[in-house]
Design an enzyme around this catalytic site. Structure first.
Site, PDB file in Angstrom:
ATOM      1  N   LYS A  75       0.806  -1.218   0.000  1.00 51.97           N
ATOM      2  CA  LYS A  75       0.000   0.000   0.000  1.00 51.97           C
ATOM      3  C   LYS A  75       0.839   1.268   0.000  1.00 51.97           C
ATOM      4  O   LYS A  75       0.309   2.346  -0.204  1.00 51.97           O
ATOM      5  CB  LYS A  75      -0.968   0.002   1.183  1.00 51.97           C
ATOM      6  CG  LYS A  75      -1.913  -1.166   1.248  1.00 51.97           C
ATOM      7  CD  LYS A  75      -2.703  -1.443  -0.012  1.00 51.97           C
ATOM      8  CE  LYS A  75      -3.670  -0.378  -0.377  1.00 51.97           C
ATOM      9  NZ  LYS A  75      -4.730  -0.880  -1.301  1.00 51.97           N
ATOM     10  N   SER A  79      -3.058 -12.459   3.536  1.00 49.80           N
ATOM     11  CA  SER A  79      -3.425 -12.290   2.126  1.00 49.80           C
ATOM     12  C   SER A  79      -2.327 -12.829   1.212  1.00 49.80           C
ATOM     13  O   SER A  79      -2.591 -13.202   0.067  1.00 49.80           O
ATOM     14  CB  SER A  79      -3.747 -10.836   1.813  1.00 49.80           C
ATOM     15  OG  SER A  79      -2.588 -10.043   1.832  1.00 49.80           O
TER      16      SER A  79
HETATM   17  C1  LIG Z   1      -2.554  -7.153   3.456  1.00 49.31           C
HETATM   18  C2  LIG Z   1      -3.221  -6.723   2.195  1.00 49.31           C
HETATM   19  N1  LIG Z   1      -3.317  -7.587   1.203  1.00 49.31           N
HETATM   20  C3  LIG Z   1      -3.924  -7.263   0.046  1.00 49.31           C
HETATM   21  C4  LIG Z   1      -4.497  -6.043  -0.160  1.00 49.31           C
HETATM   22  C5  LIG Z   1      -5.231  -5.754  -1.445  1.00 49.31           C
HETATM   23  O1  LIG Z   1      -4.649  -4.798  -2.246  1.00 49.31           O
HETATM   24  P1  LIG Z   1      -5.523  -3.857  -3.161  1.00 49.31           P
HETATM   25  O2  LIG Z   1      -6.162  -2.836  -2.281  1.00 49.31           O
HETATM   26  O3  LIG Z   1      -4.557  -3.236  -4.105  1.00 49.31           O
HETATM   27  O4  LIG Z   1      -6.556  -4.679  -3.857  1.00 49.31           O
HETATM   28  C6  LIG Z   1      -4.426  -5.115   0.866  1.00 49.31           C
HETATM   29  C7  LIG Z   1      -5.062  -3.832   0.683  1.00 49.31           C
HETATM   30  O5  LIG Z   1      -5.588  -3.214   1.545  1.00 49.31           O
HETATM   31  C8  LIG Z   1      -3.771  -5.456   2.075  1.00 49.31           C
HETATM   32  O6  LIG Z   1      -3.686  -4.593   3.099  1.00 49.31           O
END
Ligand SMILES: Cc1ncc(COP(=O)(O)O)c(C=O)c1O
Length: 321
Positions: free
Chosen positions: A61, A278
């Site tokens: 981010k 994630s």
């Molecule tokens: C830990 C984590 N993984 C994945 C994402 C997903 O990314 P995006 O917002 O670009 O879809 C985020 C976004 O907030 C995140 O904080």
């Protein structure tokens, strides 16, 4: 045969960087080949993971946060006297707090109360103010409360609005996409990313498809609205972000929290990579996809490292049911 621990010739890391301030360290993250977890895949299927935890704020981010702040400064919407305000499940907050501290702007963040204690502490350490929203309402509750805070005093705030701001995917179009193209020498065939705002998958996917329209762009999402994958959204039951255009994707892979958690544990013990939930989701999906292909260079994003989740269920008592 013993495995070499030094990089093969031609694979040496770039010279270390010297930058004017912390924001100069955003991006240019390494791409690592995943070998052990990929055992058993067809020999010509290669899996690579981009380690976004190497960003100075510790996550993917940092890229959109910096991009949105730059766009705000350029348009004049962010100027001295303004406070940066946004809703965030954590990583965007840390990234915005870092940008605010480095550039001298106050930051206020609306965060669901149950976000991990490590994240709350990092945000506080960066000098930002936290406004808590109801844990039960998740990231959508934070979005709603943030709208209320803004409506009370609109002149005071600059709201980057990561869910609707084109500068979010644009940051990935300008940086993540070209980095992956270069790091794979243009051989990438599939790009997978988890969806929160959708900025990563949209912006990176658009760049890669422009370079090679055959590149498959795939989103990874929780298979249920109740899940333990911090940062990700189950789109069917969520406020759909304005920057998210499902018609530009080639596929969407749903996956369960337990598969993601198990993959996080395996990434730690087998690859030496302690990452967030994630990341486990993205890598599990990449492996699942890899099993269906004969020849491929699959790239996925590991959005952050695992140290900011050590107090969460993932590491406290979770076991494969
Ligand atoms: C830990 C984590 N993984 C994945 C994402 C997903 O990314 P995006 O917002 O670009 O879809 C985020 C976004 O907030 C995140 O904080």
């Amino acid at each position: 045969m013993a495995m070499s621990v030094t990089p093969p010739a031609g694979d040496a890391p770039p010279a270390s960087r010297r930058v004017p301030n912390v924001l100069g360290l955003v991006g240019n993250t390494p791409l690592v080949r995943i070998r052990k977890l990929a055992r058993g895949l067809p020999p010509e299927v290669r899996i690579f993971a981009k380690l976004e935890g190497f960003n100075p704020g510790g996550s993917v981010k940092d890229r959109p946060a910096l991009g949105m702040i730059q766009a705000g400064l350029e348009s004049g919407k962010l100027r001295p006297g303004k406070t940066i305000l946004d809703s965030t499940s954590g990583n965007t907050g840390i990234a915005l707090a870092m940008c605010g501290a480095a550039l001298g702007y106050p930051v206020e963040l609306v965060v669901p109360e149950n976000v991990s204690v490590e994240r709350k502490k990092i945000i506080a350490a960066l000098g930002a103010k936290i406004i808590y929203s109801d844990s039960l309402e998740g990231s959508d509750g934070a979005i709603r409360l943030c709208r209320e805070v803004l409506a009370r005093d609109p002149e005071r705030y600059f709201k980057p609005d990561q869910y609707f701001n084109p500068a979010n995917p644009e940051a990935h179009y300008r940086t993540t996409g070209p980095e992956i193209w270069e790091q794979t020498a243009g051989t990438v065939t599939h790009f997978l990313a988890g969806i929160g705002t959708g900025g990563t998958v949209m912006g990176t996917g658009r760049y890669l498809k422009e370079r090679n329209p055959a590149v498959q762009v795939i989103a990874v999402e929780p298979d249920d609205s109740f899940h333990g994958l911090e940062g990700l959204k189950h789109m069917a039951s969520s406020i759909v972000p304005g920057i998210y255009h499902e018609d530009e994707l080639d596929a969407k892979i749903p996956l369960g929290t337990d598969d993601a958690y198990e993959t996080v544990h395996r990434l730690g013990t087998e690859e030496g990579l302690v990452v967030g939930q994630s990341s486990g989701a993205a890598l599990f999906a990449a492996l699942q996809l890899g099993r269906t292909l004969e020849r491929a260079t699959i790239v996925t994003i590991l959005p952050d490292f695992g140290d900011r989740y050590l107090s969460t269920n993932l590491w406290i008592g979770w076991q494969r049911p």
